[in-house]
Write an enzyme that holds these catalytic residues in place. Structure first.
Site, PDB file in Angstrom:
ATOM      1  N   LYS A  62       0.752  -1.273   0.106  1.00 40.24           N
ATOM      2  CA  LYS A  62      -0.124   0.080   0.062  1.00 40.24           C
ATOM      3  C   LYS A  62       0.891   1.201  -0.030  1.00 40.24           C
ATOM      4  O   LYS A  62       2.089   1.136   0.756  1.00 40.24           O
ATOM      5  CB  LYS A  62      -0.948  -0.206   1.131  1.00 40.24           C
ATOM      6  CG  LYS A  62      -1.974   0.942   1.337  1.00 40.24           C
ATOM      7  CD  LYS A  62      -3.002   0.704   2.482  1.00 40.24           C
ATOM      8  CE  LYS A  62      -3.874   1.910   2.567  1.00 40.24           C
ATOM      9  NZ  LYS A  62      -4.957   1.678   3.659  1.00 40.24           N
ATOM     10  N   SER A  98      -9.198   3.326   3.204  1.00 43.84           N
ATOM     11  CA  SER A  98      -8.328   3.677   2.697  1.00 43.84           C
ATOM     12  C   SER A  98      -7.720   2.535   1.637  1.00 43.84           C
ATOM     13  O   SER A  98      -6.899   2.883   0.615  1.00 43.84           O
ATOM     14  CB  SER A  98      -7.370   4.557   3.384  1.00 43.84           C
ATOM     15  OG  SER A  98      -6.520   3.717   4.212  1.00 43.84           O
ATOM     16  N   SER A 117     -10.349   1.247   7.672  1.00 37.19           N
ATOM     17  CA  SER A 117      -9.754   0.980   6.102  1.00 37.19           C
ATOM     18  C   SER A 117      -9.294  -0.595   5.552  1.00 37.19           C
ATOM     19  O   SER A 117      -8.940  -0.363   4.455  1.00 37.19           O
ATOM     20  CB  SER A 117      -8.386   1.814   6.227  1.00 37.19           C
ATOM     21  OG  SER A 117      -8.691   3.107   6.418  1.00 37.19           O
TER      22      SER A 117
END
Length: 497
Positions: free
Chosen positions: A75, A151, A175
Site C-alpha cells: 500500500k 483507504s 480502512s
C-alpha cells in the site's frame, strides 16, 4: 493465452502449494499476474506503480517459504519498500524514496511474496473512498460506477478483480474492513500491537492503526497473520501470543459461543435493509452452527465514540502534515494538497492539547465497556457498513459541503468552527455510511469483515465480528466455520470474469 489459466481460481495458499510442488513455477505465476494486471487494472485503477523488476528477482529466488511465488501488492502508505517511491496518495509528495523496508514489507518479502506493485489510496489515507486527485478513482470490480472503499481501496479492488490473491492493507478507522465489505473480501484488523509498525513508526495514531491484508479466503488471512505478527524492537504494545499458529487454529471448529448482535447504527443514522439482512443471515448461520445468538449491544455511547474518533482524525491529519514537512523538506508541497486534507489539518491544528486528551479518555471508557460486554458475549456482530458501496463521488464533499471545507482550510476559520462546535455536530453525517468500524480501532480489539451476503443487484455486503483483545484465533475459527458453511470464494465480480 495465459501460461497459467488457473491463476484466478487459486488463493494465495494454493498458489504457494503449487509452486512448492513444482506443478507451476513462480515465474509462470508472476506472468499470469502481470497479464491480469494489464487486462484488468485499466478498468479498476487499483495499482498505481509496478515493481516488476523486483518481482522477477523474487520469483527467481530459492523459494520454500510460506507464500513463495504469490504475487502481492503493498500500500502507498506505511508499507515502505526500499528504493521504490512512496507518495502517500498525494500530488503534494514528490521524490520520496524510502531507504529501508518497513518491518511489514521485510516480513512479507521474507515469506516469499512477489512484490508486483503499489496500490492506490485516498490522499494520506484519510478517506473511506479511494478517489485521490493525484491518481484518480479506484473503481469497485462489482460495479465500476461505485467506490471500492478506503483507504485500502486499491488493495481491495485488485484482489476482487483477481489481479493478486491478497494485498497489503492497514486500518485506522475501518480502512481494511470497509473495502473488504464493499468488495466481497475477507478483511481482518488485528489486535493493537499484533503486527509491528517499525522501523519508521513505533505506533501510528496512538495505536489505532493496525496492518494486515485483504484476501479472498480465511486461510490466507490466517497464514499471513502468522507471517506478520510478533514483537518488534521498539514497539510500545505487544499483543498476547497465540497458543498455536493461526493457520493451524482454523482447522478446528470453535466451541459453542455466545454472540451478541445489533443492526442499529451507533450514530442513529439509517442502515440499509440489505445490511440488516446480512447480519440476520449471519446470525442464523451461527445459530445453525451451534452458537447462541441474541440481539445485544454493549454499553458504548456511539456518538461519544464518533466525536472521539473525529478528534483523533483531525489531530492526526494536522500532525501528519508536520511530519511530512520534516521528512521531505522541499519535496513536500502543501499547496498541492486536496481541499479536504487541508481542512482536516486546519481543524487538527486548532485543537488544544486538553481537548485531544479529553477525547482520548473515551478510548478507555469504551474499552472497559467492551470488556464488560465480552464477559457475557464472546463475539459482537454488526454490519461492516451501513450501506452497499456508494457511487463514486458520493463520499466526497460537494456543493455547500465543498465550500465549507474550502473555508475551513483558510487560516483562523477552523478555530471559529471548533468554538461553535460545528465539526462535532457533523459527526453523525460524517459516519453515516461507515459507523461500525471505528470502535475496534479505539479499543484495540481484533475485528473481521466477511462477505456473507449480496444484494439483488449483485453488490457484496460485509458483516463484522469483533472479539476481545488477543482473540484473533477465535475470530478466525468462526470465520473459517462460516466460510465452510456458506462458501464465497467462487463468487467473482464482472471485472474479474
Amino acid at each position: 493465452m495465459s501460461v497459467f489459466p488457473e491463476y484466478v481460481d487459486c488463493d494465495a495458499t494454493r498458489l504457494a502449494e503449487l509452486v512448492r510442488a513444482r506443478e507451476v513455477s513462480a515465474e509462470e505465476v508472476l506472468e499470469a499476474a502481470i497479464e491480469r494486471l494489464e487486462r484488468r487494472n485499466p478498468a479498476v485503477n487499483a495499482v498505481i506503480r509496478t515493481t516488476l523488476e523486483e518481482s522477477h528477482t523474487a520469483a527467481a529466488g530459492p523459494g520454500g517459504q510460506a507464500f513463495s511465488g504469490v504475487p502481492f501488492l503493498f500500500k502507498d502508505i506505511l508499507q515502505a519498500f526500499a528504493g521504490v517511491p512512496m507518495t502517500f496518495g498525494s500530488a503534494a509528495v514528490r521524490g520520496y524514496v524510502p531507504p529501508v523496508h518497513s518491518e511489514y514489507v521485510r516480513r512479507a518479502l521474507g515469506a516469499g511474496v512477489l512484490p508486483l506493485g503499489v496500490s492506490n489510496i485516498p490522499e494520506l489515507g484519510l478517506m473511506a473512498t479511494t478517489e485521490p486527485e493525484a491518481f484518480g478513482a479506484t473503481r469497485n470490480p462489482w460495479d465500476l460506477t461505485r467506490t471500492a472503499g478506503g483507504s485500502s481501496g486499491g488493495a481491495a479492488a485488485a484482489v476482487a478483480a483477481g489481479i493478486v490473491p491478497m494485498a497489503g492493507a492497514n486500518d485506522g478507522g475501518g480502512s481494511i474492513r470497509i473495502p473488504a465489505g464493499w468488495c466481497g473480501l475477507v478483511g481482518l484488523k488485528p489486535s493493537r500491537g499484533r503486527v509491528p509498525m517499525g522501523p519508521y513508526h513505533s505506533e501510528v495514531w496512538h495505536g489505532a492503526v493496525c496492518e494486515h491484508v485483504v484476501s479472498r479466503s480465511v486461510r490466507d488471512c490466517a497464514g499471513m497473520l502468522d507471517v506478520l505478527s510478533g514483537p518488534c524492537r521498539g514497539a510500545p504494545y505487544t499483543a498476547p501470543r497465540p497458543e498455536r499458529p493461526y493457520r493451524e487454529a482454523i482447522a478446528a471448529d470453535p466451541p459453542a459461543l455466545r454472540v451478541g448482535f445489533t443492526t442499529r447504527s451507533p450514530v442513529d443514522m439509517p442502515v440499509e435493509p440489505s445490511c440488516v439482512e446480512a447480519v440476520e443471515k449471519c446470525a442464523r448461520h451461527l445459530q445453525n452452527l451451534g452458537h447462541h445468538v441474541e440481539e445485544a449491544e454493549p454499553a458504548v455511547d456511539g456518538m461519544a465514540i464518533a466525536r472521539a474518533f473525529l478528534t483523533l482524525y483531525y489531530g492526526q491529519a494536522g500532525a501528519q502534515l508536520q511530519r511530512l514537512s520534516e521528512l521531505l523538506g522541499d519535496g513536500f508541497r502543501p499547496s498541492a494538497l486536496e481541499v479536504t486534507t487541508r481542512a482536516l489539518a486546519r481543524l487538527g491544528q486548532a485543537l488544544s492539547a486538553a481537548e485531544y486528551c479529553h477525547a482520548h479518555d473515551h478510548w478507555s471508557t469504551a474499552a472497559r465497556a467492551m470488556t464488560e460486554y465480552h464477559a457475557c458475549y464472546h463475539l459482537y456482530l454488526t454490519p461492516t457498513a451501513a450501506s452497499a458501496a456508494p457511487r463514486l463521488g458520493e463520499l466526497l464533499p460537494r456543493g455547500w459541503e465543498y465550500l465549507q471545507r474550502r473555508l475551513l482550510s483558510l487560516p483562523g476559520v477552523a478555530n471559529a468552527a471548533l468554538r461553535l462546535r460545528i465539526p462535532e455536530r457533523l459527526a453523525a453525517e460524517t459516519f453515516a455510511a461507515t459507523p461500525f468500524t471505528q470502535l475496534a480501532n479505539l479499543t484495540g480489539q481484533p475485528a473481521i469483515s466477511l462477505p456473507l451476503h449480496w444484494t439483488d443487484a449483485g453488490l457484496p455486503i460485509g458483516v463484522q465480528l469483533i472479539a476481545p483483545t488477543g482473540g484473533e484465533a477465535r475470530l478466525l475459527q468462526v470465520a473459517a466455520q462460516l466460510e465452510r458453511a456458506c462458501p464465497w470464494f467462487r463468487r467473482c465480480p464482472p471485472a474479474a470474469a
